[in-house]
Scaffold this motif. Structure first.
Motif, PDB file in Angstrom:
ATOM      1  N   THR A  32      24.051  11.926  57.261  1.00  0.00           N
ATOM      2  CA  THR A  32      23.223  10.748  57.668  1.00  0.00           C
ATOM      3  C   THR A  32      22.141  10.582  56.772  1.00  0.00           C
ATOM      4  OG1 THR A  32      21.987   9.812  59.570  1.00  0.00           O
ATOM      5  CG2 THR A  32      21.387  12.356  59.030  1.00  0.00           C
ATOM      6  N   ASP A  33      21.308   9.633  57.202  1.00  0.00           N
ATOM      7  CA  ASP A  33      20.024   9.016  56.167  1.00  0.00           C
ATOM      8  C   ASP A  33      18.903   8.778  57.030  1.00  0.00           C
ATOM      9  OD1 ASP A  33      20.716   6.409  56.776  1.00  0.00           O
ATOM     10  OD2 ASP A  33      21.566   6.261  54.715  1.00  0.00           O
ATOM     11  N   HIS A  71      21.649  15.690  54.979  1.00  0.00           N
ATOM     12  CA  HIS A  71      20.920  14.319  54.970  1.00  0.00           C
ATOM     13  C   HIS A  71      20.505  13.676  53.561  1.00  0.00           C
ATOM     14  CE1 HIS A  71      17.490  11.680  56.200  1.00  0.00           C
ATOM     15  NE2 HIS A  71      17.665  12.167  57.374  1.00  0.00           N
ATOM     16  N   ARG A  72      20.697  12.399  53.416  1.00  0.00           N
ATOM     17  CA  ARG A  72      20.532  11.818  52.308  1.00  0.00           C
ATOM     18  C   ARG A  72      19.059  11.852  51.702  1.00  0.00           C
ATOM     19  NH1 ARG A  72      24.539  10.045  48.819  1.00  0.00           N
ATOM     20  NH2 ARG A  72      23.623   8.303  48.311  1.00  0.00           N
ATOM     21  N   GLN A  73      18.083  12.212  52.589  1.00  0.00           N
ATOM     22  CA  GLN A  73      16.958  12.217  51.998  1.00  0.00           C
ATOM     23  C   GLN A  73      16.194  13.756  52.656  1.00  0.00           C
ATOM     24  OE1 GLN A  73      17.594   8.962  53.733  1.00  0.00           O
ATOM     25  NE2 GLN A  73      18.081   8.262  51.652  1.00  0.00           N
ATOM     26  N   GLU A  84      19.590  18.726  52.194  1.00  0.00           N
ATOM     27  CA  GLU A  84      18.847  17.683  52.017  1.00  0.00           C
ATOM     28  C   GLU A  84      18.949  17.169  50.567  1.00  0.00           C
ATOM     29  OE1 GLU A  84      14.734  18.759  53.052  1.00  0.00           O
ATOM     30  OE2 GLU A  84      15.347  18.351  55.227  1.00  0.00           O
ATOM     31  N   ASN A  85      18.871  15.737  50.601  1.00  0.00           N
ATOM     32  CA  ASN A  85      18.946  15.045  49.100  1.00  0.00           C
ATOM     33  C   ASN A  85      20.458  15.468  48.962  1.00  0.00           C
ATOM     34  OD1 ASN A  85      16.306  14.330  48.866  1.00  0.00           O
ATOM     35  ND2 ASN A  85      15.668  16.429  48.704  1.00  0.00           N
ATOM     36  N   GLY A 103      25.081   6.894  59.013  1.00  0.00           N
ATOM     37  CA  GLY A 103      23.972   6.417  58.293  1.00  0.00           C
ATOM     38  C   GLY A 103      23.118   5.114  59.011  1.00  0.00           C
ATOM     39  N   ASN A 105      20.345   3.809  56.968  1.00  0.00           N
ATOM     40  CA  ASN A 105      19.859   2.930  55.972  1.00  0.00           C
ATOM     41  C   ASN A 105      20.588   1.795  55.619  1.00  0.00           C
ATOM     42  OD1 ASN A 105      17.335   4.248  55.739  1.00  0.00           O
ATOM     43  ND2 ASN A 105      17.973   5.243  54.148  1.00  0.00           N
ATOM     44  N   ILE A 141      25.708   3.898  53.125  1.00  0.00           N
ATOM     45  CA  ILE A 141      26.686   4.887  53.178  1.00  0.00           C
ATOM     46  C   ILE A 141      28.083   4.296  52.920  1.00  0.00           C
ATOM     47  CG2 ILE A 141      27.623   7.159  54.196  1.00  0.00           C
ATOM     48  CD1 ILE A 141      24.980   7.798  54.980  1.00  0.00           C
TER      49      ILE A 141
END
Length: 550
Positions: A32-33, A71-73, A84-85, A103, A105, A141
């Motif tokens: 996710t993000d 998590h993308r961030q 993370e990241n 996602g 974003n 994503i």
């Protein structure tokens, strides 16, 4: 002296139970993000509804597989155990059976290297689930991936607030419709695609898609939401994709040269009403009525049939987030005194009826996991056979009795469908009849793009339940007769299936003969001349007793 049976050994039964869990566990990566968290909606730091939690979904998936959370961030609620990241091109995706893309974003899109990594995973047989929400939410994503990009709208329409929005929110028990009803215990009702199969009118069967099948019946109740996204059926299947130098057909051809299309398997209805908010500043509703129409809610692509991974898409992650399942944490804010706050803060858990709906929704999540990993169906079949052989009802049935394979299979089917969706039982039993080939074949009503009575060749020649029953019955016989010297740790599902094949084939031939005999009797009855209404039965001539004639 007879050898002790495996199922009579207490230690072995415990080891078999562990084996069932092992064979059923899938390796799942959830990514996710943005403002989505793996933590709970009801976090004290989330009283302003700043973030979306998905703790309920994670608890369901964790009970069904080995879940890696990424998590993308950074996770906004600081959930533990999250990578993370995260970057797809810096991670070994072959460690997973399936990837869930949740996602939020809209941008930036995945890099070319990440798109290529995911495309190779999908084309190599990996399963993907993807969702977003209205307009372009979730597009960062998912919107560039093969099949996924064309099975769902990743940009407007539908919009968030206009009349073209997809608003499935239902009125409450008093007939009042507000935005916050998305967090009550009343679901929207889906319209399902139905699949009919039968060699003759006597053996017609009607099923939903396996994604929407449960032991309690078809899954028709879903969380509702004011502005969902939309699943669509792509019209152009001829696109060639090129990602970072990797070129391939987006929709590969089948053996006969056609391209297999995705399907919409469930639709929701936009109710055509205004949907204002109560919690101003936290939620944004609309006083404008939405247009009343059906829209795609769940889509499926059976890539297994053409050598690539399966895909499932959903109209919105609001079908998966805590706020639509177990309640809105904003209703717990100090000073918020609306009389509906108890309902809105608890969601489907508020009432017994809501809890039943939530149990069906949870089954939908488990169905996605099972359906996305068809390469593991043989293990699922083996796990089911062991589960049935260990089941109290089956052990009582077999105690001191000698039953044939078909009779054991009929009992096994009844137990299995109480425990698992019947569609799943049929699907996983299909691999039994593939032995020793273990490759996809047409089995079950879902393997035809436009199923209808008598559609397709006569393969298999018997109702699918019969084939499943015989496969289960033979498997249970093998397990029930296994000696204690056999060790569960060394067991393989394929070994159980191969040991059961002879019994199953013999039982199937007996069923086929029985069916043919029944068909012959019906044909004879059909040939009999009809009797005229009101006609008296023909008089038979009495035979004289020879002893009296003398």
């Amino acid at each position: 002296m007879n050898e002790k049976l495996l199922l009579d050994d207490i230690k072995a039964r415990a080891q078999l139970t562990d084996l069932i869990r092992f064979w059923r566990r899938r390796r799942i990566l959830v990514v996710t993000d943005g403002i989505v968290s793996f933590g709970p909606e009801h976090d004290p730091n989330n009283l302003q509804e700043s973030y979306f939690g998905m703790s309920h979904l994670m608890s369901v998936l964790s009970g069904h597989g080995e879940v890696t959370r990424a998590h993308r961030q950074t996770d906004p609620l600081h959930a533990a155990g999250v990578i993370e990241n995260f970057r797809f091109d810096a991670h070994e995706l072959t460690a997973y059976d399936q990837i869930w893309l949740m996602g939020y974003n809209s941008y930036p899109p995945l890099s070319a290297a990440e798109q290529e990594k995911l495309a190779r995973f999908m084309n190599g047989g990996g399963g993907v689930f993807a969702t977003g929400d209205h307009e372009n939410l979730g597009a960062a994503i998912s919107s560039q991936l093969p099949r996924v990009r064309s099975m769902r709208h990743w940009s407007a329409p539908p919009s968030a607030l206009g009349s073209d929005r997809i608003d499935t929110t239902m009125p409450d028990h008093n007939g009042v419709l507000v935005f916050e009803n998305q967090s009550d215990d009343i679901p929207q009702t889906l319209t399902l695609k139905w699949y009919v199969w039968g060699e003759t009118a006597l053996f017609l069967r009607r099923y939903p898609h396996p994604l929407l099948c449960s032991p309690a019946g078809p899954i028709t109740g879903f969380p509702d939401h004011m502005h969902e996204g939309e699943v669509v059926a792509p019209t152009d299947l001829t696109q060639t994709m090129s990602v970072n130098g990797y070129t391939f057909d987006e929709y590969p051809k089948t053996s006969d040269g056609t391209r297999l299309p995705p399907e919409i398997v469930a639709w929701g209805r936009s109710e055509g009403r205004p949907d204002p908010e109560v919690m101003s500043g936290i939620h944004t509703g609309s006083t404008q009525a939405s247009a009343s129409r059906l829209s795609g809610t769940v889509g499926a692509y059976d890539g297994r049939r053409v050598g690539v991974g399966r895909v499932v898409v959903d109209a919105t992650w609001h079908h998966f987030f805590d706020i639509n399942l177990i309640g809105d944490n904003a209703a717990n804010r100090p000073g918020f005194n609306d009389p509906r706050k108890a309902l809105w803060s608890k969601g489907f858990t508020y009432s017994a009826e809501g809890q039943q709906t939530l149990a069906q929704i949870d089954q939908y999540y488990r169905n996605i996991v099972n359906w996305l990993s068809p390469n593991w169906f043989l293990d699922l079949w083996g796990a089911l056979v062991i589960e049935l052989a260990l089941h109290r009802d089956m052990r009582e049935l077999l105690a001191g009795r000698s039953l044939d394979t078909a009779s054991i299979g009929a009992a096994a089917w009844q137990i299995a469908r109480r425990l698992h969706p019947p569609c799943l039982v049929i699907e996983i039993s299909s691999v039994f009849w593939d032995l020793p080939r273990l490759k996809p074949r047409r089995f079950g009503p879902w393997d035809w793009p436009n199923p209808a009575p008598d559609d397709g060749p006569g393969d298999p020649p018997l109702p699918f339940e019969w084939l499943a029953k015989v496969a289960l019955g033979a498997g249970v016989q093998v397990m029930s007769e296994a000696g204690a010297r056999q060790r569960p740790a060394s067991m393989k599902a394929q070994d159980i299936a191969e040991a059961a094949m002879g019994r199953a084939t013999e039982a199937l031939a007996s069923l086929a003969r029985s069916q043919q005999a029944s068909a012959n009797r019906l044909a004879e009855l059909a040939k009999a001349p009809p009797q005229r209404a009101g006609a008296k039965p023909a008089q038979t001539t009495k035979r004289q007793n020879p002893a009296r004639s003398r």
